[in-house]
Design an enzyme around this catalytic site. Structure first.
Site, PDB file in Angstrom:
ATOM      1  N   ALA A 162     -28.885  75.449  38.367  1.00  0.00           N
ATOM      2  CA  ALA A 162     -26.966  75.811  37.282  1.00  0.00           C
ATOM      3  C   ALA A 162     -26.613  76.908  36.649  1.00  0.00           C
ATOM      4  O   ALA A 162     -25.998  76.911  35.927  1.00  0.00           O
ATOM      5  CB  ALA A 162     -26.649  74.139  36.919  1.00  0.00           C
ATOM      6  N   ARG A 189     -17.123  83.300  42.340  1.00  0.00           N
ATOM      7  CA  ARG A 189     -15.872  82.838  42.756  1.00  0.00           C
ATOM      8  C   ARG A 189     -14.804  81.988  42.764  1.00  0.00           C
ATOM      9  O   ARG A 189     -13.896  81.781  43.008  1.00  0.00           O
ATOM     10  CB  ARG A 189     -16.452  82.717  44.820  1.00  0.00           C
TER      11      ARG A 189
HETATM   12  C1  UD1 Z   1     -26.704  78.494  49.214  1.00  0.00           C
HETATM   13  C2  UD1 Z   1     -27.877  78.462  49.981  1.00  0.00           C
HETATM   14  C3  UD1 Z   1     -27.667  78.442  51.204  1.00  0.00           C
HETATM   15  C4  UD1 Z   1     -27.275  77.401  51.239  1.00  0.00           C
HETATM   16  C5  UD1 Z   1     -25.932  77.143  50.203  1.00  0.00           C
HETATM   17  C6  UD1 Z   1     -25.735  75.604  50.135  1.00  0.00           C
HETATM   18  C7  UD1 Z   1     -29.538  80.287  48.815  1.00  0.00           C
HETATM   19  C8  UD1 Z   1     -29.964  81.664  49.271  1.00  0.00           C
HETATM   20  N1  UD1 Z   1     -28.602  79.912  50.082  1.00  0.00           N
HETATM   21  O1  UD1 Z   1     -25.714  79.688  48.716  1.00  0.00           O
HETATM   22  O2  UD1 Z   1     -28.837  78.401  52.114  1.00  0.00           O
HETATM   23  O3  UD1 Z   1     -26.038  76.810  52.414  1.00  0.00           O
HETATM   24  O4  UD1 Z   1     -26.408  77.381  48.606  1.00  0.00           O
HETATM   25  O5  UD1 Z   1     -24.429  75.229  48.831  1.00  0.00           O
HETATM   26  O6  UD1 Z   1     -30.363  79.434  48.602  1.00  0.00           O
HETATM   27  N2  UD1 Z   1     -28.414  79.234  41.522  1.00  0.00           N
HETATM   28  C9  UD1 Z   1     -29.070  80.097  40.265  1.00  0.00           C
HETATM   29  N3  UD1 Z   1     -28.906  81.240  39.873  1.00  0.00           N
HETATM   30  C10 UD1 Z   1     -29.090  82.055  40.343  1.00  0.00           C
HETATM   31  C11 UD1 Z   1     -28.390  82.259  41.437  1.00  0.00           C
HETATM   32  C12 UD1 Z   1     -28.119  81.321  41.935  1.00  0.00           C
HETATM   33  O7  UD1 Z   1     -28.784  79.272  39.289  1.00  0.00           O
HETATM   34  O8  UD1 Z   1     -29.624  83.385  40.531  1.00  0.00           O
HETATM   35  C13 UD1 Z   1     -27.575  78.122  41.313  1.00  0.00           C
HETATM   36  C14 UD1 Z   1     -25.853  78.280  41.351  1.00  0.00           C
HETATM   37  O9  UD1 Z   1     -25.610  78.299  40.402  1.00  0.00           O
HETATM   38  C15 UD1 Z   1     -25.571  77.547  42.039  1.00  0.00           C
HETATM   39  C16 UD1 Z   1     -27.284  76.548  43.214  1.00  0.00           C
HETATM   40  O10 UD1 Z   1     -27.742  77.907  42.348  1.00  0.00           O
HETATM   41  O11 UD1 Z   1     -25.455  76.046  42.054  1.00  0.00           O
HETATM   42  C17 UD1 Z   1     -26.579  78.351  44.643  1.00  0.00           C
HETATM   43  O12 UD1 Z   1     -26.233  79.417  44.396  1.00  0.00           O
HETATM   44  P1  UD1 Z   1     -24.706  79.886  45.208  1.00  0.00           P
HETATM   45  O13 UD1 Z   1     -24.734  81.569  44.562  1.00  0.00           O
HETATM   46  O14 UD1 Z   1     -23.917  78.766  45.176  1.00  0.00           O
HETATM   47  O15 UD1 Z   1     -25.499  79.695  46.870  1.00  0.00           O
HETATM   48  P2  UD1 Z   1     -24.403  79.554  48.064  1.00  0.00           P
HETATM   49  O16 UD1 Z   1     -24.307  81.610  48.551  1.00  0.00           O
HETATM   50  O17 UD1 Z   1     -24.093  78.394  48.123  1.00  0.00           O
HETATM   51 CA    CA Z   2     -23.516  76.860  46.579  1.00  0.00          CA
END
Ligand code: UD1
Ligand code: CA
Length: 459
Positions: free
Chosen positions: A16, A22
């Site tokens: 999280a 976005r």
């Molecule tokens: C991610 C998945 C994708 C999946 C989708 C499902 C990856 C690379 N991609 O994409 O395969 O289909 O979720 O909803 O895992 N977060 C962190 N730190 C970071 C980046 C993200 O804590 O550096 C957390 C975000 O807060 C979020 C979650 O990880 O809760 C997912 O990140 P997000 O950027 O939403 O990934 P998606 O592009 O949706």
């Molecule tokens: Ca996501």
């Protein structure tokens, strides 16, 4: 069948820390509410329901607020900070210490999939127990764009390809990564450490774990779950879509518990809305947080309730507003265009039309006439109005608090009551009426004469 195996230990790592770019919001997306409760709290609830031992919550933006929102009395939540937003694998590794402490199962779950329930969580762990090393929960997406695609061959999960890195052919796959991954806890750390960032976004993708595990001889599979549970929230439009799905789920739950809704799609509920059996909810009703409606009550159309209790057989609305602290006794009635705040309405009492009752106690069976206002606020302090049992407040009265109206007392219509009214007394708090015989005719004749004179002068 008896389960002779000892319980497997499980750590859930919730990611999280994202920037929520976005969402275009001044706060982290996981704080945005679904059913009036922060998204992150829904995720923690699902983990608690699944009986998971420990949660490692990975935070970045709004860390303190998210940690507070994630607190849950039935599960142990520890927090970790991801220093830079380097991707989901890097985020999972922020909880290195927790993962290293040794668990049978490690679940990685995203803070932005609030509709998840214990079903897929248990299914994923079941498959780990069956000897798989990585289990990914997938779903068939109506619109797969943006999600990672699951590439399955001969029943095995071969890879997860992020949308931005996928070929045209891979983008045609509708089977998507739901963002929930169960990993063999004994090797999770070792595998996570092998993930690199050689991709379009230059991020450490958790999804690369699948190929790494396979290259080391491990087994990866995908398990399908309903899209409804895995919808992710990246934008406000998705937030609204998730809210819709959540509302549908909660309405269904209440209807199956014996609540009638004439047009359920127009009724909006909160995470803690409690409604008893044989309650009818008419169309266009909004339940804010903290509402309890007991059995047999009716909530008529276009009412708004928040922090209120509506006891057995009471009737609300149409067009009523119940604010925090409203307590409607059994069989009582609060009708159209009435607002009730921090006030108890006694059993069988009636507040039927165009009234404001705030900071008040109304005894059983009392009748509050149309347009009655409790003047509870003097600009600085709030004061209390007490009305006894079987009292009658005439229409268009202003009760200037602090003030008490006794049992069985009457207040004449149009009164401004500033002094306490004893039991069984009648209070007249208005000017006495005087009738002037024939005066209306005189006025009329004089006006007509003036008008005629003016007309003549103009000719
Ligand atoms: C991610 C998945 C994708 C999946 C989708 C499902 C990856 C690379 N991609 O994409 O395969 O289909 O979720 O909803 O895992 N977060 C962190 N730190 C970071 C980046 C993200 O804590 O550096 C957390 C975000 O807060 C979020 C979650 O990880 O809760 C997912 O990140 P997000 O950027 O939403 O990934 P998606 O592009 O949706
Ligand atoms: Ca996501």
């Amino acid at each position: 069948m008896q389960n002779t195996e000892t319980k497997r230990s499980c750590l859930a790592v919730i990611l999280a820390a994202g920037e929520s770019t976005r969402m275009k919001s001044s706060m982290s997306k996981v704080l945005h509410p679904i059913g009036n409760k922060p998204m992150i709290a829904h995720v923690v609830d699902a983990l608690a329901t699944a009986g998971i031992d420990d949660v490692a919550l990975v935070l970045g933006r709004d860390a303190e607020k998210v940690a507070t929102a994630a607190k849950n009395p039935s599960i142990n939540v520890s927090t970790y900070i991801q220093k830079e937003r380097l991707g989901t694998a890097n985020a999972a590794l922020a909880a290195r210490e927790a993962i290293a402490s040794g668990y049978d199962d490690v679940l990685v779950i995203f803070g932005d999939t609030p509709l998840i329930t214990d079903g897929p969580l248990n299914a994923a762990r079941e498959k780990l127990r069956a000897g798989n090393d990585v289990v990914v929960i997938g779903f068939m997406a109506q619109d797969p764009s943006g999600y990672g695609r699951l590439i399955v061959e001969n029943g095995e999960l071969v890879a997860i390809r992020e949308h931005k890195d996928a070929t045209e052919a891979e983008r045609a796959i509708a089977y998507c990564n739901g963002g929930l991954m169960a990993i063999n806890g004994r090797r999770a750390l070792e595998w996570l450490d092998k993930i690199g960032n050689d991709n379009v976004k230059g991020e450490y993708y958790l999804t690369d774990l699948v190929e790494i595990v396979r290259s080391e001889g491990g087994k990866a599979i995908a398990v399908e779950a309903p899209e409804e549970e895995l919808t992710g929230c990246n934008t406000r439009a998705e937030l609204a879509f998730i809210e819709r799905l959540w509302q549908e789920r909660k309405r269904l739950e209440l209807m199956l518990d014996g609540v009638s809704m004439i047009a359920p799609e127009t009724v909006f509920l909160s995470f803690d809305t409690q409604i008893g059996r044989d309650v009818t909810i008419e169309p266009n009703v909004v339940f804010g947080p903290g509402v309890i409606v007991e059995s047999g009550a009716v909530v008529h159309a276009f009412s708004h309730l928040e922090g209120a209790i509506v006891r057995s057989g009471a009737s609300v609305g149409p067009y009523a507003r119940l604010r925090p602290g409203a307590d409607l006794g059994a069989g009582s009635k609060v009708g159209n265009f009435c607002e009730v705040k921090q006030a108890s309405i006694g059993e069988g009492a009636k507040v039927n039309h165009l009234t404001y009752i705030g900071d008040a106690f109304i005894g059983a069976r009392s009748n509050i006439g149309a347009g009655t206002i409790t003047c509870n606020y003097d600009g600085i302090n709030k004061h209390i109005t007490r009305i006894g049992e079987d009292a009658f407040i005439g229409s268009n009265s202003a009760l200037v608090a602090p003030v008490e109206i006794g049992n069985g007392a009457y207040v004449a219509s149009g009164s401004v009551v500033t002094v306490n009214v004893p039991d069984d007394a009648v209070a007249f708090g208005r000017a006495r009426q005087e009738n002037k015989e024939g005066r209306a005719r005189l006025i009329r004749e004089r006006s007509l004469a003036i008008k005629a004179a003016k007309k003549k002068a103009a000719e």
